[in-house]
Design a protein around this motif. Sequence first.
Motif, mmCIF file in Angstrom:
data_model
loop_
_atom_site.group_PDB
_atom_site.id
_atom_site.type_symbol
_atom_site.label_atom_id
_atom_site.label_comp_id
_atom_site.label_asym_id
_atom_site.label_seq_id
_atom_site.Cartn_x
_atom_site.Cartn_y
_atom_site.Cartn_z
ATOM 1 N N SER A 70 0.829 -1.206 0.000
ATOM 2 C CA SER A 70 0.000 0.000 0.000
ATOM 3 C C SER A 70 0.864 1.256 0.000
ATOM 4 O O SER A 70 0.534 2.234 -0.671
ATOM 5 C CB SER A 70 -0.918 0.026 1.220
ATOM 6 N N ARG A 71 1.978 1.216 0.724
ATOM 7 C CA ARG A 71 2.865 2.386 0.762
ATOM 8 C C ARG A 71 3.488 2.660 -0.595
ATOM 9 O O ARG A 71 3.612 3.786 -1.015
ATOM 10 C CB ARG A 71 3.968 2.199 1.802
ATOM 11 N N TRP A 72 3.931 1.604 -1.314
ATOM 12 C CA TRP A 72 4.564 1.881 -2.591
ATOM 13 C C TRP A 72 3.562 2.132 -3.694
ATOM 14 O O TRP A 72 3.901 2.632 -4.745
ATOM 15 C CB TRP A 72 5.639 0.898 -2.994
ATOM 16 N N ARG A 73 2.313 1.818 -3.464
ATOM 17 C CA ARG A 73 1.302 2.199 -4.445
ATOM 18 C C ARG A 73 1.004 3.697 -4.371
ATOM 19 O O ARG A 73 0.610 4.294 -5.357
ATOM 20 C CB ARG A 73 0.021 1.405 -4.218
ATOM 21 N N LEU A 74 1.189 4.263 -3.188
ATOM 22 C CA LEU A 74 1.074 5.710 -3.070
ATOM 23 C C LEU A 74 2.285 6.318 -3.760
ATOM 24 O O LEU A 74 3.366 5.753 -3.767
ATOM 25 C CB LEU A 74 1.059 6.129 -1.596
ATOM 26 N N LYS A 75 2.152 7.451 -4.305
ATOM 27 C CA LYS A 75 3.244 8.055 -5.084
ATOM 28 C C LYS A 75 4.143 8.944 -4.226
ATOM 29 O O LYS A 75 4.542 10.009 -4.632
ATOM 30 C CB LYS A 75 2.661 8.873 -6.247
ATOM 31 N N TRP A 76 4.470 8.504 -3.020
ATOM 32 C CA TRP A 76 5.347 9.287 -2.157
ATOM 33 C C TRP A 76 6.788 9.104 -2.587
ATOM 34 O O TRP A 76 7.228 8.008 -2.884
ATOM 35 C CB TRP A 76 5.217 8.836 -0.707
ATOM 36 N N PRO A 77 7.561 10.183 -2.579
ATOM 37 C CA PRO A 77 8.977 10.024 -2.914
ATOM 38 C C PRO A 77 9.720 9.326 -1.773
ATOM 39 O O PRO A 77 9.392 9.490 -0.610
ATOM 40 C CB PRO A 77 9.460 11.467 -3.082
ATOM 41 N N GLY A 78 10.713 8.553 -2.137
ATOM 42 C CA GLY A 78 11.505 7.861 -1.122
ATOM 43 C C GLY A 78 12.414 8.824 -0.389
ATOM 44 O O GLY A 78 12.849 9.830 -0.935
ATOM 45 N N ARG A 79 12.678 8.521 0.856
ATOM 46 C CA ARG A 79 13.589 9.344 1.639
ATOM 47 C C ARG A 79 14.933 8.652 1.728
ATOM 48 O O ARG A 79 15.009 7.454 1.870
ATOM 49 C CB ARG A 79 13.025 9.542 3.046
ATOM 50 N N LEU A 112 16.450 0.431 -5.213
ATOM 51 C CA LEU A 112 15.444 -0.306 -5.978
ATOM 52 C C LEU A 112 14.069 0.297 -5.701
ATOM 53 O O LEU A 112 13.878 0.978 -4.688
ATOM 54 C CB LEU A 112 15.430 -1.782 -5.558
ATOM 55 N N THR A 113 13.125 0.002 -6.563
ATOM 56 C CA THR A 113 11.756 0.440 -6.280
ATOM 57 C C THR A 113 11.225 -0.390 -5.121
ATOM 58 O O THR A 113 11.743 -1.475 -4.821
ATOM 59 C CB THR A 113 10.840 0.258 -7.505
ATOM 60 N N ALA A 114 10.190 0.106 -4.492
ATOM 61 C CA ALA A 114 9.611 -0.617 -3.354
ATOM 62 C C ALA A 114 9.114 -1.993 -3.779
ATOM 63 O O ALA A 114 9.258 -2.971 -3.039
ATOM 64 C CB ALA A 114 8.489 0.193 -2.733
ATOM 65 N N ARG A 115 8.546 -2.086 -4.961
ATOM 66 C CA ARG A 115 8.046 -3.377 -5.442
ATOM 67 C C ARG A 115 9.208 -4.355 -5.653
ATOM 68 O O ARG A 115 9.132 -5.521 -5.242
ATOM 69 C CB ARG A 115 7.273 -3.202 -6.732
ATOM 70 N N GLN A 116 10.277 -3.895 -6.272
ATOM 71 C CA GLN A 116 11.435 -4.761 -6.496
ATOM 72 C C GLN A 116 12.025 -5.226 -5.165
ATOM 73 O O GLN A 116 12.341 -6.397 -4.985
ATOM 74 C CB GLN A 116 12.505 -4.027 -7.302
ATOM 75 N N ARG A 117 12.164 -4.288 -4.237
ATOM 76 C CA ARG A 117 12.726 -4.613 -2.925
ATOM 77 C C ARG A 117 11.841 -5.620 -2.198
ATOM 78 O O ARG A 117 12.317 -6.582 -1.608
ATOM 79 C CB ARG A 117 12.883 -3.322 -2.116
#
Length: 185
Positions: A70-79, A112-117
């Motif tokens: 759910s977090r990576w589906r939101l378009k928040w930039p990574g910190r 990596l993207t959240a999905r890949q990770r």
Amino acid sequence: MDAQAEESFREFVANRSSALLRTAVLLAGGDRHAGEDLLQNALMKAAGRWHRIDEPEAYVRQVLYRQQVSRWRLKWPGRELSVAEPPDTGTGPDASAAAELRLVMRGALARLTARQRTVLVLRYFEDLPEADVARMLGCSVGTVRSTTHRSLARLRALAPELAALGPADVERQPSRDYAPVEVRP
């Protein structure tokens, strides 16, 4: 929650929270604070349904994975996580090499993207079969396979120093996805 259920929940948290936190931190890309938030939210959900949960650890892990999705589906930039000094886990050349490897791996995973990770953590850290990962993430097994392949390729590109840990140096273990097959001439 009655007193017996509360005691059972407290015992579960005391016994399993460190292992669950490691998974949550990995899912959060190495960000300990985000991992703690993930775990705290998962435990709050588990506490509210404690009397209906048959397998508490499986339930909490499922909540962790779904919250991260759910977090990576939101378009928040990574910190980006900044650390003043690398962690000191021991002394000697082996300890420094292990710390350097952890830092390289952590940095590469964070890029990596959240999905890949998430797919890599589930497949290789949690050692789950592709079918289970697909079920947890709500996608097909083919998607898990292609995401795993692309994620590993990206990880190798981001951290070429990990090539020393390639198949030649690591003893291969059979996958849990397939039964071993004996081949006779």
